[in-house]
Design an enzyme around this catalytic site. Structure first.
Site, PDB file in Angstrom:
ATOM      1  N   GLY A 145      -2.891   3.118  -9.938  1.00 19.24           N
ATOM      2  CA  GLY A 145      -2.066   4.298  -9.730  1.00 19.24           C
ATOM      3  C   GLY A 145      -1.963   5.118 -11.007  1.00 19.24           C
ATOM      4  O   GLY A 145      -2.852   5.089 -11.862  1.00 19.24           O
ATOM      5  N   SER A 146      -0.864   5.821 -11.156  1.00 17.81           N
ATOM      6  CA  SER A 146      -0.691   6.735 -12.284  1.00 17.81           C
ATOM      7  C   SER A 146      -0.385   5.963 -13.566  1.00 17.81           C
ATOM      8  O   SER A 146       0.141   4.849 -13.540  1.00 17.81           O
ATOM      9  CB  SER A 146       0.441   7.720 -11.998  1.00 17.81           C
ATOM     10  OG  SER A 146       1.700   7.058 -12.038  1.00 17.81           O
ATOM     11  N   GLU A 161      -4.391  15.351 -15.970  1.00 14.46           N
ATOM     12  CA  GLU A 161      -5.220  14.940 -14.840  1.00 14.46           C
ATOM     13  C   GLU A 161      -4.850  15.805 -13.631  1.00 14.46           C
ATOM     14  O   GLU A 161      -3.701  15.827 -13.205  1.00 14.46           O
ATOM     15  CB  GLU A 161      -5.006  13.466 -14.526  1.00 14.46           C
ATOM     16  CG  GLU A 161      -5.913  12.948 -13.419  1.00 14.46           C
ATOM     17  CD  GLU A 161      -5.705  11.475 -13.124  1.00 14.46           C
ATOM     18  OE1 GLU A 161      -6.662  10.811 -12.684  1.00 14.46           O
ATOM     19  OE2 GLU A 161      -4.572  10.983 -13.319  1.00 14.46           O
ATOM     20  N   GLU A 209      -5.324  -0.240 -13.269  1.00 12.18           N
ATOM     21  CA  GLU A 209      -6.281   0.862 -13.333  1.00 12.18           C
ATOM     22  C   GLU A 209      -5.499   2.144 -13.139  1.00 12.18           C
ATOM     23  O   GLU A 209      -4.904   2.367 -12.084  1.00 12.18           O
ATOM     24  CB  GLU A 209      -7.381   0.747 -12.287  1.00 12.18           C
ATOM     25  CG  GLU A 209      -8.482   1.773 -12.568  1.00 12.18           C
ATOM     26  CD  GLU A 209      -9.356   2.103 -11.396  1.00 12.18           C
ATOM     27  OE1 GLU A 209      -9.195   3.220 -10.844  1.00 12.18           O
ATOM     28  OE2 GLU A 209     -10.178   1.269 -11.019  1.00 12.18           O
ATOM     29  N   PRO A 216       0.844  -1.193   0.000  1.00  9.59           N
ATOM     30  CA  PRO A 216       0.000   0.000   0.000  1.00  9.59           C
ATOM     31  C   PRO A 216       0.878   1.241   0.000  1.00  9.59           C
ATOM     32  O   PRO A 216       2.073   1.174   0.305  1.00  9.59           O
ATOM     33  CB  PRO A 216      -0.769  -0.124   1.319  1.00  9.59           C
ATOM     34  CG  PRO A 216       0.180  -0.853   2.225  1.00  9.59           C
ATOM     35  CD  PRO A 216       0.948  -1.790   1.334  1.00  9.59           C
TER      36      PRO A 216
END
Length: 539
Positions: A254-255, A408, A276, A204
């Site tokens: 994440g990115s 973004e 994702e 995490p």
């Protein structure tokens, strides 16, 4: 748009929500941190890392850091535990998920405190994580036996060939989860992996590791073998490659930039990965939309979790005929949102999570305004509320050269654009390399679904912001284009953690010349048989 602009400016800065008596320190005491930290795989005398509470800036936790060697140890422990776990009947494994579901709902206040303390989000938005994880636990707890059962498939020779498709666990899943939804995107993604018979080594984000550690503790209480879920903590560039290096499959959220690196590392080892990644999501308000409902939905779409949600909306396209009236209502609602940092329900929006996020949001807004954009609501940081608060912001007059137009933001900022035809709106919404989520507002549901089918995104919500599609856990959720690979939820969300195995049993006759047939007669017989099977519509 003079009137709309005036509404955003004269309403004033967003009001603060009533505060709560409990502080972050009282909700996350040192004893709790010390107990949860024992769940980190870190040997010897590890280096320590400190985290801070976004709401206040005060120290939140001190946690041990794992090394690449610790990651290897974590995989060794996980592999030993996985063999016995995979041997259990799937219904036994599913029972753990159903017990976790009940424990999570019963003890949700504990994890809501942790989520708020680590992310700074409002409590209602933290509850969305509880909701998402509970939905996933119930769904896979009930449906996993069906998803994973052996399935009869058509054999090479009707009657004579018996073929079965079986599902086998991958082994140990390497999972890298982000800070923005620390419960849902850690345990929510791990649950289908577990019920499919796998172990998980999870990294995490350090900032939100307590939430993942709490979820692990609760799953163990529900019956999960302790070694089956290993948690390692450390800087992504340091231990992230080790997590991928030893994995039998990689789950990453994440990115886009980091996702490409993860995909390359996984591909080099010929292991699969689901990713994702980022989004620049669009919301379309058609000419026939209910403007009050659309304005309320846009507030949820743009400002939930302070916009730090992969599927939140950052581009808003409004039909020119209703733009002025819609924006008036949207700006009024946005300016009235209550910002707050209390560990209780009541605030409409919390804070950003880090200085980095605040810097990006501030830069995007200031650069846009300097280049000619107009602020319809918000537009300012709120250090009077806490170190990382920023007002929910609506920008009009954004042009392609501005960073906020294409990059973004991942914060509480939305840009407004107008369109004249639905074809124009669809083309504009699809004019990005991303393709994660979108939203369409119209009184005609059939029309909305027709527009949705033309949008290049993995999920589309008609007359909802994002929750309808994401909460439909029997259906797949994921991105197209630069927004990622693979899907969570539904059959895709669990089968990605399995290997398909075909077991074919041949009876009576071999698939080769026999019964006195030479090669030529065998070929002629099979040619005739293939023609006949097509006529008889065999599949």
């Amino acid at each position: 748009m003079t009137d709309t602009t005036a509404v955003g400016q004269t309403t004033g800065r967003n009001p603060a929500a009533p505060g709560a008596a409990r502080t972050v320190a009282s909700a996350v005491p040192a004893a709790l941190v010390a107990r949860l930290a024992q769940g980190v795989t870190a040997t010897g005398e590890p280096e320590l890392v400190h985290t801070t509470a976004p709401l206040t800036g005060e120290r939140l936790a001190t946690l041990p850091q794992s090394t690449p060697a610790d990651v290897e140890v974590a995989y060794q422990l996980a592999r030993r535990a996985q063999k016995a776990w995979a041997a259990l009947p799937v219904r036994r494994r599913a029972g753990v998920l159903l017990r976790f579901h009940d424990l999570l709902l019963k003890r949700q206040d504990e994890v809501l405190d942790l989520i708020q303390a680590e992310t700074g989000k409002a409590r209602l938005h933290a509850f969305e994580e509880v909701l998402g994880a509970a939905l996933a636990a119930r769904h896979y707890g009930r449906k996993a036996p069906s998803y994973l059962r052996d399935r009869r498939r058509g054999g090479a020779m009707p009657v004579l060939t018996h073929a079965i498709e079986a599902r086998r666990p991958k082994g140990v899943i390497g999972q890298i989860s982000p800070w923005n939804y620390p419960l849902e995107l850690s345990v929510g993604d791990a649950l289908p992996a577990f019920v499919a018979g796998n172990a998980v080594v999870n990294k995490p984000d350090t900032q939100t590791a307590l939430t993942a550690l709490w979820a692990r503790e609760l799953l163990i209480e529900a019956g999960l073998p302790a070694d089956l879920w290993q948690i390692v903590i450390g800087d992504g560039p340091v231990i992230g490659p080790a997590v991928v290096e030893h994995a039998d499959y990689v789950s990453f959220t994440g990115s886009t930039r980091t996702g490409r690196e993860v995909a390359q590392r996984a591909a080099a080892r010929l292991v699969g990965a689901s990713l994702e990644l980022g989004g620049k999501n669009a919301l379309l308000v058609l000419a026939d939309a209910d403007l009050d409902k659309a304005a309320e939905g846009a507030v949820r779409a743009c400002f939930s979790s302070a916009g730090q949600l992969c599927i939140s909306i950052e581009r808003l396209y409004v039909h020119r005929s209703v733009a002025e009236e819609f924006l008036r209502r949207f700006a009024e609602r946005t300016s009235a949102l209550r910002l707050g940092g209390g560990l209780a329900y009541g605030a409409d929006m919390g804070s950003l999570v880090s200085d980095r996020q605040l810097e990006t949001v501030t830069r995007h807004v200031e650069e846009a305004v300097k280049a000619g954009a107009t602020v319809l609501a918000g537009g300012q940081a709120r250090p009077d509320l806490g170190p990382l608060f920023f007002e929910p912001t609506i920008l009009d007059g954004v042009t392609p050269g501005m960073a906020v137009c294409g990059e973004e933001t991942f914060g509480p900022v939305v840009s407004v654009y107008r369109f004249d035809t639905e074809d124009e709106a669809v083309e504009a919404a699809n004019s990005t390399t991303y393709g994660l989520n979108s939203s369409v507002w119209t009184k005609d549901a059939r029309r909305g679904r027709a527009i949705a089918a033309r949008l290049h995104t993995g999920t589309v919500n008609v007359n909802e912001a994002y929750a309808a599609a994401y909460g439909s856990v029997a259906a797949p959720m994921g991105g197209m284009g630069d927004s990622g690979l693979g899907r969570r939820h539904g059959s895709d969300g669990i089968l990605r953690y399995t290997e398909a195995q075909t077991i074919a049993t041949q009876r009576m006759l071999p698939i080769a010349p026999s019964l006195g047939l030479d090669d030529e007669k065998f070929a002629a017989l099979f040619t005739t048989s293939l023609k006949a099977l097509k006529v008889l519509r065999f599949k």
